[in-house]
Design a protein around this motif. Structure first.
Motif, PDB file in Angstrom:
ATOM      1  N   GLN A   1       0.833  -1.190   0.000  1.00  0.00           N
ATOM      2  CA  GLN A   1       0.000   0.000   0.000  1.00  0.00           C
ATOM      3  C   GLN A   1       0.872   1.246   0.000  1.00  0.00           C
ATOM      4  OE1 GLN A   1      -3.220  -0.192  -0.394  1.00  0.00           O
ATOM      5  NE2 GLN A   1      -3.084  -2.419  -0.366  1.00  0.00           N
ATOM      6  N   PRO A   2       0.335   2.349  -0.532  1.00  0.00           N
ATOM      7  CA  PRO A   2       1.118   3.586  -0.535  1.00  0.00           C
ATOM      8  C   PRO A   2       1.408   4.055   0.875  1.00  0.00           C
ATOM      9  CG  PRO A   2      -1.152   4.008  -1.194  1.00  0.00           C
ATOM     10  CD  PRO A   2      -0.999   2.535  -1.099  1.00  0.00           C
ATOM     11  N   SER A   3       2.581   4.674   1.038  1.00  0.00           N
ATOM     12  CA  SER A   3       2.952   5.175   2.349  1.00  0.00           C
ATOM     13  C   SER A   3       2.073   6.358   2.726  1.00  0.00           C
ATOM     14  CB  SER A   3       4.416   5.593   2.348  1.00  0.00           C
ATOM     15  OG  SER A   3       4.588   6.717   1.527  1.00  0.00           O
ATOM     16  N   THR A   4       1.950   6.596   4.012  1.00  0.00           N
ATOM     17  CA  THR A   4       1.102   7.691   4.477  1.00  0.00           C
ATOM     18  C   THR A   4       1.641   9.026   4.052  1.00  0.00           C
ATOM     19  OG1 THR A   4       2.329   7.662   6.553  1.00  0.00           O
ATOM     20  CG2 THR A   4       0.290   6.381   6.471  1.00  0.00           C
TER      21      THR A   4
ATOM     22  N   GLN B   1      14.030  -3.431  -3.538  1.00  0.00           N
ATOM     23  CA  GLN B   1      14.387  -3.021  -2.183  1.00  0.00           C
ATOM     24  C   GLN B   1      15.300  -1.801  -2.216  1.00  0.00           C
ATOM     25  OE1 GLN B   1      13.086  -4.260   0.724  1.00  0.00           O
ATOM     26  NE2 GLN B   1      14.096  -2.403   1.470  1.00  0.00           N
ATOM     27  N   GLU B   2      16.218  -1.757  -3.179  1.00  0.00           N
ATOM     28  CA  GLU B   2      17.118  -0.608  -3.310  1.00  0.00           C
ATOM     29  C   GLU B   2      16.337   0.652  -3.674  1.00  0.00           C
ATOM     30  OE1 GLU B   2      21.297   0.577  -5.588  1.00  0.00           O
ATOM     31  OE2 GLU B   2      20.297  -1.332  -6.038  1.00  0.00           O
ATOM     32  N   ILE B   3      15.311   0.486  -4.515  1.00  0.00           N
ATOM     33  CA  ILE B   3      14.464   1.635  -4.871  1.00  0.00           C
ATOM     34  C   ILE B   3      13.804   2.206  -3.621  1.00  0.00           C
ATOM     35  CG2 ILE B   3      12.289   2.268  -6.018  1.00  0.00           C
ATOM     36  CD1 ILE B   3      13.094   0.359  -8.299  1.00  0.00           C
ATOM     37  N   ARG B   4      13.284   1.330  -2.783  1.00  0.00           N
ATOM     38  CA  ARG B   4      12.618   1.789  -1.559  1.00  0.00           C
ATOM     39  C   ARG B   4      13.556   2.554  -0.643  1.00  0.00           C
ATOM     40  NH1 ARG B   4      10.503  -3.568  -0.886  1.00  0.00           N
ATOM     41  NH2 ARG B   4       8.362  -3.777  -1.639  1.00  0.00           N
ATOM     42  N   ASP B   5      14.840   2.253  -0.730  1.00  0.00           N
ATOM     43  CA  ASP B   5      15.813   2.899   0.152  1.00  0.00           C
ATOM     44  C   ASP B   5      16.320   4.230  -0.398  1.00  0.00           C
ATOM     45  OD1 ASP B   5      15.581   0.728   1.824  1.00  0.00           O
ATOM     46  OD2 ASP B   5      17.334  -0.321   1.000  1.00  0.00           O
ATOM     47  N   GLN B   6      15.897   4.586  -1.621  1.00  0.00           N
ATOM     48  CA  GLN B   6      16.398   5.818  -2.228  1.00  0.00           C
ATOM     49  C   GLN B   6      15.766   7.056  -1.589  1.00  0.00           C
ATOM     50  OE1 GLN B   6      18.962   5.774  -4.646  1.00  0.00           O
ATOM     51  NE2 GLN B   6      18.891   3.651  -3.905  1.00  0.00           N
ATOM     52  N   GLU B   7      16.538   8.134  -1.617  1.00  0.00           N
ATOM     53  CA  GLU B   7      16.056   9.416  -1.098  1.00  0.00           C
ATOM     54  C   GLU B   7      14.813   9.884  -1.838  1.00  0.00           C
ATOM     55  OE1 GLU B   7      18.527  12.978  -1.199  1.00  0.00           O
ATOM     56  OE2 GLU B   7      19.751  12.072   0.370  1.00  0.00           O
ATOM     57  N   TRP B   8      14.784   9.624  -3.137  1.00  0.00           N
ATOM     58  CA  TRP B   8      13.696  10.141  -3.958  1.00  0.00           C
ATOM     59  C   TRP B   8      12.444   9.278  -3.908  1.00  0.00           C
ATOM     60  CZ3 TRP B   8      12.863   6.168  -7.226  1.00  0.00           C
ATOM     61  CH2 TRP B   8      13.958   5.391  -7.640  1.00  0.00           C
ATOM     62  N   TYR B   9      12.508   8.137  -3.254  1.00  0.00           N
ATOM     63  CA  TYR B   9      11.333   7.256  -3.193  1.00  0.00           C
ATOM     64  C   TYR B   9      10.322   7.809  -2.198  1.00  0.00           C
ATOM     65  CZ  TYR B   9       8.303   3.241  -2.600  1.00  0.00           C
ATOM     66  OH  TYR B   9       7.199   2.421  -2.540  1.00  0.00           O
ATOM     67  N   LYS B  10       9.104   8.010  -2.671  1.00  0.00           N
ATOM     68  CA  LYS B  10       8.050   8.600  -1.837  1.00  0.00           C
ATOM     69  C   LYS B  10       6.788   7.745  -1.843  1.00  0.00           C
ATOM     70  CE  LYS B  10       9.562  13.328  -2.878  1.00  0.00           C
ATOM     71  NZ  LYS B  10       9.134  14.627  -3.491  1.00  0.00           N
ATOM     72  N   GLY B  11       6.959   6.458  -1.842  1.00  0.00           N
ATOM     73  CA  GLY B  11       5.786   5.587  -1.817  1.00  0.00           C
ATOM     74  C   GLY B  11       5.104   5.458  -3.157  1.00  0.00           C
ATOM     75  N   GLN B  12       5.864   5.605  -4.262  1.00  0.00           N
ATOM     76  CA  GLN B  12       5.250   5.501  -5.591  1.00  0.00           C
ATOM     77  C   GLN B  12       4.658   4.123  -5.863  1.00  0.00           C
ATOM     78  OE1 GLN B  12       8.207   7.029  -4.944  1.00  0.00           O
ATOM     79  NE2 GLN B  12       8.866   8.374  -6.622  1.00  0.00           N
ATOM     80  N   ILE B  13       5.201   3.090  -5.222  1.00  0.00           N
ATOM     81  CA  ILE B  13       4.696   1.726  -5.460  1.00  0.00           C
ATOM     82  C   ILE B  13       3.400   1.564  -4.675  1.00  0.00           C
ATOM     83  CG2 ILE B  13       5.146  -0.730  -5.193  1.00  0.00           C
ATOM     84  CD1 ILE B  13       8.132  -0.115  -5.430  1.00  0.00           C
TER      85      ILE B  13
ATOM     86  N   PRO C   1       4.364  10.709  -7.270  1.00  0.00           N
ATOM     87  CA  PRO C   1       4.042  11.355  -5.995  1.00  0.00           C
ATOM     88  C   PRO C   1       3.806  12.848  -6.173  1.00  0.00           C
ATOM     89  CG  PRO C   1       6.404  11.184  -6.219  1.00  0.00           C
ATOM     90  CD  PRO C   1       5.819  10.573  -7.460  1.00  0.00           C
ATOM     91  N   PHE C   2       3.346  13.484  -5.108  1.00  0.00           N
ATOM     92  CA  PHE C   2       3.278  14.938  -5.103  1.00  0.00           C
ATOM     93  C   PHE C   2       4.693  15.501  -5.234  1.00  0.00           C
ATOM     94  CE2 PHE C   2      -0.727  14.098  -2.732  1.00  0.00           C
ATOM     95  CZ  PHE C   2      -1.586  14.762  -3.597  1.00  0.00           C
ATOM     96  N   VAL C   3       4.826  16.596  -5.951  1.00  0.00           N
ATOM     97  CA  VAL C   3       6.127  17.261  -6.054  1.00  0.00           C
ATOM     98  C   VAL C   3       6.625  17.609  -4.658  1.00  0.00           C
ATOM     99  CG1 VAL C   3       7.306  19.339  -6.878  1.00  0.00           C
ATOM    100  CG2 VAL C   3       5.700  18.156  -8.370  1.00  0.00           C
ATOM    101  N   ASP C   4       5.707  18.070  -3.813  1.00  0.00           N
ATOM    102  CA  ASP C   4       6.044  18.416  -2.436  1.00  0.00           C
ATOM    103  C   ASP C   4       4.838  18.078  -1.576  1.00  0.00           C
ATOM    104  OD1 ASP C   4       6.822  19.455  -0.034  1.00  0.00           O
ATOM    105  OD2 ASP C   4       7.140  21.504  -0.738  1.00  0.00           O
TER     106      ASP C   4
END
Length: 1048
Positions: free
Chosen positions: A6-9, A251-263, A510-513
């Motif tokens: 599920q998407p992150s909060t 798993q590496e994608i999830r650990d990236q700074e830019w990952y914002k729950g896109q999955i 994700p949202f830009v911000d």
């Protein structure tokens, strides 16, 4: 096995902040710095505030692209000291999503490109939004890249232009500029607070920040000194054997700074073991040896065995299994057996694309060469590119030809007397990718196959075995029977091929911000290309599928820019675009690179959706939902073409149809596929092919065994009958009836695009007029292989456009409208149990491109007018006029008639099997929600017309309009969605992205046509928050030809 994510909060809806008084705001800002800041961060804050002030000032003056030397000099004036590039990189590390700090080609700063017409007219120049600068970075020449610094956020000085998804350039007041500066200062403060709070005890936050900043130091693409690899980063691309597993990569994608729950959804399907079978009659040692030498095949899968056994018994076969399950072996092995038994045997292999035919021909030639007794067998391609002087030799000496239905229709059958020796010995006809043949094209192909079978039978060959292969489709045997006109078909659907672990991901930008959702979501192209870059750097071989050619070019352009900015020219050299429209030379070059495995990435339209072997692919990324469930599954199947693990990612657009699958991802896997459509009852299509069949050999009434019960009626009415009772083509179709039929739909005139940048002009490509109208206009940007060209001059007389190569970081989007007007009524039919009528007749369609927008980052830089001729054409169509009481009811309840009519059109088309061959008048949000009233009023009418010339689809729609109305009504009424979805009123092919829609309005219109009871009191009054005026007027009566009576 399935895993759901599920998407992150963090990507959820933001909470609204409570209002505070003006007096409290200053104190609130002081308290917001809840963690004591080290002196180093206080100094960075001073640098940020100076940058913020300068960039906000520049933005308010519409300077939309900013060079770092200019910004640096202004900031240094405020700071009274030099500005270190490393400090800017540290600020970028704190706010990675909000600051753009990168090299771009110098030419990309300008948005002006003067056209020939402007020079002749002395017309106004569009403004140049670059900042003139005489300062250069060390080592930078004028023609090199320049370093820019700007905020990536879309500061909105003006309201978004209604319905376009675009915003106008900011023209901010001083108060707005001040508010913008304060907002950015708050974001910086929060970022520093978060870093300090997250720093582990005993570690220095300054050192952590400086280390992170190394990632954000821009790399000059032309520099001979690339940035050194960071400790966690590898600048070498792993080999296919050494690449990480897909699970590790996710798993590496999830650990990236830019990952914002896109999955928002992930499913993992377990690997499948191979299931083998045994042939009833073993293959000869020669064939077994050839399979081992060329394909490393020592045993056959269950489905291969079932098909080969059936072919050996002279049965027609269809095999419908997963992509890369070895389907080509199913007809290649029987061919080898036939040639061993009878060297005079011939075969025809039919493919939908030339690239696929080339690929399979190479594979067959390798097999034949590995069989010593079959090396003399001649295999050749016979299609539109085959030189005339070689055709006689091919007819006389070839044993196997690779062709397509276009050539069978236009070249082989019209000259059947020349092909009789070949056709008389024809033992096998294989048709690959059978799912490709559907709708209008499939309906034409069905008649071509019937003509082909009739000719073979007439020359004494009734023994040809027909074999077809397809991706997984609904009712494969039924589809083959209708397409080939045969009664008995052996259906093979049990897949014995192995497959590796496969991950499916739905990726929602994700949202830009998250702190400022008004900025909207990140663009799907930037998300898809960013993910593609990430995968390629890790040795994952990727194909990015785009729905349209322009998206393909935009994606390639983005990859060029981003990989260049990162200094990863090694990766860029292994990426190529592939789409229709390229020259034959370019296509062959790209195909060669792909076949030989030299590429890491391909950006393609669905031209590569079919089974071309482009090497082993590890991942597929789909840029937007690809029109249908079958397309989604076919494209996803391109990854993991062997037994290794693979990945399929759907990157969603911000369209209603895509968001449906974000909310309901189960539908991607559980929703049944629709039956493929072949229209055998279209008199228009059948008559055309009867003219061709009569030219090949005279027809008689007994030929209804091939062409069905309509043959007698059409022969009597449309063909010429001789004294012996034989039917011949009508004289108006002579000497060659086939040339009057375009089996792929109406063919447009082609425009030639010529690159005149250098002294020697070069043809880039040819495009159809229907596309040229929207893509080639003076001053517009045209993209070719990810490179941008400015259209300097267009000649509609010679159908030629002259283009000049220019690196610009803006694109153009046409301003256009299409009017679809009923002009003459030929038939009228009553709707059962209703006083309302359906009309059929002539429809005039007029499209006018009257200007274009220049766009950068979804912001309109300029609005330009152009003078182009309208595209006028006549079509056949049908229409239903919205009842006046329904129109009045909608207006009284605050419902927009345009929304209701548009949604009702899509609801009807969603239930019609031949909808792919129809078009309607889609309503544009730009017009419907315009703040000033439009003078272009449209009649209250649902109207549909044939998309591909005389396809006959509109006649079928008219004949079944009432029953389709009932189905559409039931689908809308029973759909549980609130505002409309892909199951009721939204269309994946809507040119205006379903933005103008109303589920309630559509239901009222459909109930009105069916004369069903409507309780007006139960309909809530709508408070419309959109701007705009009513653009719909009552429909006028359309004059009927004499003698038309209402059919009941």
């Amino acid at each position: 096995m399935k895993r759901r994510e599920q998407p992150s909060t963090g990507t959820g809806k933001p909470t609204k902040k409570p209002r505070t008084s003006t007096k409290a705001k200053g104190k609130q800002k002081q308290d917001s710095q809840s963690v004591a800041w080290p002196e180093y961060f206080q100094d960075i804050a001073k640098v940020f505030k100076a940058l913020n002030t300068v960039l906000a000032f520049v933005s308010s003056r519409k300077h939309l692209a900013t060079t770092f030397p200019v910004i640096r000099s202004s900031v240094e004036g405020l700071l009274k000291r030099p500005l270190d590039l490393a400090k800017v990189a540290e600020i970028k590390a704190l706010l990675p999503d909000l600051i753009k700090f990168a090299y771009i080609p110098r030419d990309e700063l300008r948005i002006h490109a003067e056209t020939v017409s402007q020079q002749q007219r002395g017309g106004r120049r569009s403004p140049d939004f670059s900042i003139p600068s005489s300062s250069q970075l060390p080592g930078m020449e004028e023609e090199e890249h320049v370093l820019i610094l700007e905020f990536a956020e879309n500061s909105r000085g003006k309201k978004e232009k209604s319905g376009t998804g675009l915003s106008l350039p900011p023209a901010m007041t001083p108060a707005q500029t001040k508010k913008l500066i304060e907002h950015r200062d708050e974001r910086f403060t929060r970022a520093v607070d978060e870093l300090l709070a997250a720093t582990p005890v005993g570690e220095d936050p300054v050192i952590l920040l400086q280390a992170a900043a190394n990632d954000h130091i821009p790399v000059n693409p032309k520099s001979n000194c690339p940035r050194a690899a960071l400790p966690h980063e590898k600048l070498t691309i792993p080999s296919p054997e050494e690449r990480p597993s897909i699970d590790q990569v996710i798993q590496e994608i999830r650990d990236q700074e830019w990952y914002k729950g896109q999955i928002v959804d992930r499913r993992t399907f377990d690997a499948r073991e191979a299931r083998l079978g045994s042939l009833d009659k073993p293959l000869s040692e020669t064939i077994q040896q050839a399979l081992g030498d060329t394909r490393k095949i020592s045993s056959l899968y269950l489905h291969q065995v079932a098909a080969i056994n059936a072919i050996a018994k002279k049965r027609h076969v269809i095999v419908s299994t997963s992509t890369a399950s070895g389907k080509s072996v199913i007809y290649q092995v029987p061919l080898l057996k036939l040639l061993e038994e009878d060297p005079s045997a011939t075969a025809i292999f039919v493919y939908p694309t030339k690239a696929l035919a080339q690929d399979q021909r190479t594979a067959l030639e390798q097999l034949l060469w590995s069989c010593p007794g079959l090396r003399r067998i001649k295999v050749t391609t016979y299609d539109g590119d085959t030189p005339q002087e070689r055709r006689a030799e091919i007819r006389e000496s070839a044993s196997v030809i690779f062709t397509n239905f276009d050539s069978i229709h236009a070249s082989i059958l019209p000259h059947e007397e020349l092909w009789r020796p070949f056709l008389g010995n024809l033992k096998l006809m294989a048709v690959d990718e059978l799912h490709y043949y559907t709708d209008l094209f499939g309906s034409h192909v069905a008649q071509i196959i019937r003509r082909f079978r009739r000719v073979c039978s007439a020359i004494g060959n009734r023994d040809t075995v027909f074999v077809s292969c397809s991706a997984t489709i609904a009712n494969p045997a039924h589809h083959m029977k209708r397409l080939f006109g045969i009664e008995e078909v052996a259906e093979v659907t049990e897949d014995g091929a192995p497959s590796g672990i496969k991950d499916y991901i739905v990726w929602d930008p994700p949202f830009v911000d998250n702190q400022a959702p008004r900025l909207g979501r990140a663009g799907s192209i930037s998300e898809a290309t960013g993910l593609m870059r990430f995968l390629m750097k890790r040795g994952i071989r990727v194909i990015l599928f785009c729905k349209i050619r322009k998206a393909c070019e935009l994606a390639m352009k983005t990859l060029r820019a981003d990989l260049s900015a990162e200094g990863r020219l090694d990766v860029l050299a292994k990426v190529m675009p592939y789409r229709g429209g390229y020259s034959q030379e370019d296509r062959r070059r790209i195909e060669h690179e792909a076949f030989s495995g030299h590429l890491l990435g391909i950006v393609a339209t669905n031209a590569l959706e079919l089974g071309v072997d482009i090497g082993v692919l590890d991942a597929v990324i789909m840029l937007g939902f690809p029109y249908g469930i079958a397309n989604f599954r076919q494209q996803a199947g391109r990854a993991g073409r062997r037994t290794r693990d693979s990945l399929a990612v759907l990157v969603t657009d911000n369209l209603a149809i895509d968001q449906h699958y974000v909310q309901h991802p189960d539908d991607l896997f559980t929703k049944p596929m629709s039956d493929l459509v072949v229209d055998l009852d279209s008199k228009v299509i059948l008559e055309a092919h009867l003219q061709c069949a009569a030219h090949e050999m005279p027809l008689c009434k007994d030929d209804d065994v091939y062409f069905g019960p309509l043959l007698g009626e059409l022969c009597d009415a449309k063909l010429s009958r001789d004294k012996d009772g034989w039917y011949h083509p009508h004289p108006k179709f002579l000497p060659y009836p086939a040339k009057y039929i375009s089996i792929r739909g109406a063919e447009d005139d082609k425009y030639t695009l010529v690159d005149v940048t250098k002294d020697v002009a070069k043809i880039l490509e040819e495009i159809e007029f229907s596309r040229a109208l929207f893509e080639v206009y003076e001053g517009g940007v045209f993209m070719h292989q990810g490179l941008t060209f400015i259209v300097k001059e267009v000649s509609h007389d010679t159908k030629m456009a002259k283009l000049v190569r220019a690196d610009v970081n803006w694109i153009t989007s046409p301003r256009d409208f299409t009017d679809v007007d009923a002009k003459q009524t030929w038939r009228i039919r009553a709707i059962p149990d209703s006083p309302h009528l359906t009309y059929f007749g002539r429809v005039d369609v007029v499209t006018l491109v009257y200007g274009f927008y220049k766009i950068r980052n979804r912001r309109i830089l300029d609005v330009v007018d152009v003078d182009t001729p309208p595209w006028e054409r006549q079509a056949t169509g049908f229409w239903l006029d919205v009842p006046k009481p329904i129109l009045a009811l909608m207006r009284s309840k605050g419902l927009r008639p345009a929304e209701a009519i548009h949604s009702a059109c899509h609801a009807w088309m969603n239930q019609f099997a031949l909808a792919a061959e129809l078009r309607t008048e889609c309503k544009a949000a730009e017009k419907e929600y315009k703040v000033s009233e439009s003078m272009r009023k449209r009649p209250a009418r649902l109207i549909f017309y044939d998309a591909g010339g005389k396809s006959g689809a509109s006649a079928q729609g008219f004949d079944h309009a009432s029953e389709i109305l009932r189905k559409a009504h039931d689908a809308v009424e029973q759909c549980p969605c609130a505002e409309g979805c892909a199951n009721c009123i939204h269309s994946a092919t809507c040119r205006e992205e379903n933005k103008v829609s109303s589920k309630l309005g559509a239901l009222l219109v459909l109930r009105g046509f069916l004369d069903l009871e409507i309780n007006a009191e139960s309909i809530p009054e709508r408070v419309d928050e959109e701007t705009g005026f009513d653009t719909i007027v009552e429909a006028d009566y359309v004059r009927a030809v004499d003698g038309v009576e209402v059919e009941r």
